[in-house]
Design an enzyme around this catalytic site. Structure first.
Site, PDB file in Angstrom:
ATOM      1  N   SER A   1     -80.408 -46.995  36.015  1.00 59.07           N
ATOM      2  CA  SER A   1     -81.631 -47.036  36.437  1.00 59.07           C
ATOM      3  C   SER A   1     -82.868 -45.651  37.243  1.00 59.07           C
ATOM      4  CB  SER A   1     -82.042 -47.192  38.287  1.00 59.07           C
ATOM      5  OG  SER A   1     -81.459 -49.083  38.129  1.00 59.07           O
TER       6      SER A   1
ATOM      7  N   HIS B   1     -86.262 -51.270  33.519  1.00 58.63           N
ATOM      8  CA  HIS B   1     -85.322 -51.300  32.567  1.00 58.63           C
ATOM      9  C   HIS B   1     -85.415 -51.186  31.083  1.00 58.63           C
ATOM     10  CE1 HIS B   1     -81.557 -51.093  35.232  1.00 58.63           C
ATOM     11  NE2 HIS B   1     -83.231 -51.945  36.187  1.00 58.63           N
TER      12      HIS B   1
ATOM     13  N   HIS C   1     -77.576 -56.135  32.451  1.00 63.04           N
ATOM     14  CA  HIS C   1     -77.059 -56.391  34.012  1.00 63.04           C
ATOM     15  C   HIS C   1     -76.878 -57.851  33.575  1.00 63.04           C
ATOM     16  CE1 HIS C   1     -79.743 -53.170  34.743  1.00 63.04           C
ATOM     17  NE2 HIS C   1     -78.222 -52.505  35.810  1.00 63.04           N
TER      18      HIS C   1
ATOM     19  N   TYR D   1     -76.114 -59.621  36.058  1.00 65.36           N
ATOM     20  CA  TYR D   1     -76.794 -60.406  37.453  1.00 65.36           C
ATOM     21  C   TYR D   1     -78.596 -61.327  36.566  1.00 65.36           C
ATOM     22  CZ  TYR D   1     -79.244 -56.734  38.350  1.00 65.36           C
ATOM     23  OH  TYR D   1     -80.284 -54.957  37.618  1.00 65.36           O
ATOM     24  N   GLU D   2     -78.006 -60.731  35.518  1.00 63.11           N
ATOM     25  CA  GLU D   2     -79.535 -60.935  34.709  1.00 63.11           C
ATOM     26  C   GLU D   2     -79.111 -63.018  34.271  1.00 63.11           C
ATOM     27  OE1 GLU D   2     -81.981 -58.497  32.779  1.00 63.11           O
ATOM     28  OE2 GLU D   2     -80.643 -57.119  33.067  1.00 63.11           O
TER      29      GLU D   2
ATOM     30  N   ALA E   1     -77.640 -45.737  38.790  1.00 63.53           N
ATOM     31  CA  ALA E   1     -78.399 -45.547  40.526  1.00 63.53           C
ATOM     32  C   ALA E   1     -77.127 -45.861  41.758  1.00 63.53           C
ATOM     33  CB  ALA E   1     -79.456 -46.030  40.504  1.00 63.53           C
TER      34      ALA E   1
ATOM     35  N   MET F   1     -73.918 -51.995  40.076  1.00 60.96           N
ATOM     36  CA  MET F   1     -73.706 -53.820  39.098  1.00 60.96           C
ATOM     37  C   MET F   1     -73.536 -53.467  38.097  1.00 60.96           C
ATOM     38  SD  MET F   1     -76.854 -55.262  41.825  1.00 60.96           S
ATOM     39  CE  MET F   1     -77.404 -55.037  43.886  1.00 60.96           C
ATOM     40  N   SER F   2     -73.048 -52.696  37.391  1.00 61.76           N
ATOM     41  CA  SER F   2     -73.407 -52.176  36.071  1.00 61.76           C
ATOM     42  C   SER F   2     -71.688 -51.380  35.738  1.00 61.76           C
ATOM     43  CB  SER F   2     -74.576 -50.841  35.417  1.00 61.76           C
ATOM     44  OG  SER F   2     -74.402 -49.906  36.681  1.00 61.76           O
TER      45      SER F   2
ATOM     46  N   ASN G   1     -78.771 -44.531  47.811  1.00 59.72           N
ATOM     47  CA  ASN G   1     -78.843 -45.054  48.885  1.00 59.72           C
ATOM     48  C   ASN G   1     -77.369 -44.618  49.759  1.00 59.72           C
ATOM     49  OD1 ASN G   1     -78.452 -46.878  47.037  1.00 59.72           O
ATOM     50  ND2 ASN G   1     -78.011 -47.830  48.371  1.00 59.72           N
TER      51      ASN G   1
ATOM     52  N   HIS H   1     -85.447 -52.254  46.432  1.00 56.71           N
ATOM     53  CA  HIS H   1     -84.960 -52.144  44.871  1.00 56.71           C
ATOM     54  C   HIS H   1     -85.559 -50.212  44.574  1.00 56.71           C
ATOM     55  CE1 HIS H   1     -84.812 -52.222  40.571  1.00 56.71           C
ATOM     56  NE2 HIS H   1     -85.956 -52.203  40.370  1.00 56.71           N
TER      57      HIS H   1
HETATM   58  N1  HPA Z   1     -75.499 -51.435  46.303  1.00 57.07           N
HETATM   59  C1  HPA Z   1     -75.683 -52.095  44.439  1.00 57.07           C
HETATM   60  N2  HPA Z   1     -76.231 -52.011  43.612  1.00 57.07           N
HETATM   61  C2  HPA Z   1     -77.069 -50.042  44.360  1.00 57.07           C
HETATM   62  C3  HPA Z   1     -76.857 -50.043  45.264  1.00 57.07           C
HETATM   63  C4  HPA Z   1     -76.309 -50.704  46.238  1.00 57.07           C
HETATM   64  O1  HPA Z   1     -76.192 -50.579  46.997  1.00 57.07           O
HETATM   65  N3  HPA Z   1     -77.993 -48.729  44.534  1.00 57.07           N
HETATM   66  C5  HPA Z   1     -78.112 -48.809  43.410  1.00 57.07           C
HETATM   67  N4  HPA Z   1     -77.722 -49.857  43.078  1.00 57.07           N
END
Ligand code: HPA
Length: 274
Positions: free
Chosen positions: A31, A62, A84, A86-87, A114, A212-213, A236, A248
């Site tokens: 990302s 993406h 991903h 989750y998709e 990310a 998540m990847s 973050n 996001h």
């Molecule tokens: N959690 C999960 N996936 C993420 C995060 C997070 O805080 N930041 C970027 N991808």
């Protein structure tokens, strides 16, 4: 031949009709990190949608394509955008692009993402080299009949992230005056972000960054014998650490802010990969 391997082979044939480029290094851009692609001397671009059977991402930001080309004298294939779990894709489809890049010739896989910082010493915008991962909260992509054409049934995962490539990344960071953090990345399925209790659990387990990847991709790549390295952009502080809610948009903004450092890290490191 398993159905999964047949599907990878048919994607291969589709790609080979469009290019005979043989990459040495495969790169997955996470990302907000897609800007790196502007540094590639492009030989061929293939939108994922042109590869029959290939999973195409639905996440904004993406938009997906393979970019074949050169970084210095290194032949690379770059994934701009990934899919991903989750998709809603089967986990075998999530790792199909990785296996495909391996079969196209790549010997090294550079994974990026990310991620949320779990380690209190991290700040948004930091880059973290992945030294190990926690796969226990993600589906294992090797479940099901083993694909013997790719690797063994019970692959060793003692050293997933290649020590020599890590050394090169440290050198590149030093040359670029980047304070490269190091740590353990955990993949959860998403798409919801974690709860503060889950983040405390992860920290107790020795996790430094969460996303998540990446982990499932690293497992599939390790299975087929690729050498792997990975860098997370800490976009973050993870849930409950900063006192504000996660979004996001914030994740993408922070990844964009780090994109110059990130591009420099790769541009200096890739020519030193051997
Ligand atoms: N959690 C999960 N996936 C993420 C995060 C997070 O805080 N930041 C970027 N991808």
């Amino acid at each position: 031949m398993t159905a999964i391997y047949e599907k990878i082979q048919s994607c291969m044939q589709c790609v080979r009709k469009m290019t005979d480029f043989v990459p040495e290094i495969a790169i997955v851009l996470g990302s907000g990190l897609g800007d790196f692609a502007s540094h590639i001397k492009i030989e061929k671009e293939i939108p994922y949608s042109e590869i029959q059977g290939f999973p195409v991402s639905t996440v904004p930001g993406h938009a997906g394509k393979f970019i074949f080309g050169y970084v210095g004298d290194k032949k690379v294939v770059c994934m701009k955008g990934r899919v991903h779990y989750y998709e809603g894709y089967d986990i075998s489809d999530v790792v199909l692009p990785i296996r495909l890049m391996g079969l196209l010739g790549a010997k090294i896989l550079f994974l990026t993402n990310a991620a949320g910082g779990v380690n209190w010493d991290f700040a948004p915008g930091n880059l973290m080299m992945i030294t190990d991962h926690v796969a226990a909260f993600a589906p294992n992509p090797l479940i099901g009949e083993n694909i013997w054409e790719l690797g063994v049934r019970f692959p060793d995962m003692t050293q997933i992230y290649d020590l020599k490539l890590q050394e090169v990344l440290r050198k590149s960071a030093a040359q670029n005056a980047i304070d490269l953090k190091e740590g353990v990345y955990a993949q959860l399925t998403g798409p919801s972000y974690e709860s503060p209790a889950e983040i405390r659990m992860l920290r107790t387990l020795g996790v430094d960054a969460v996303g998540m990847s990446t982990v499932v991709e690293a497992i599939a790549a390790n299975h087929m014998g690729l050498r792997i390295c990975g860098v997370s952009c800490i976009s973050n502080l993870a849930a409950g650490m900063s006192g504000k809610a996660l979004s996001h948009e914030e994740v993408q903004e922070a990844a964009d802010m780090a994109s110059k450092n990130f591009a420099n890290l790769l541009l200096v490191a890739l020519p030193m990969f051997e």
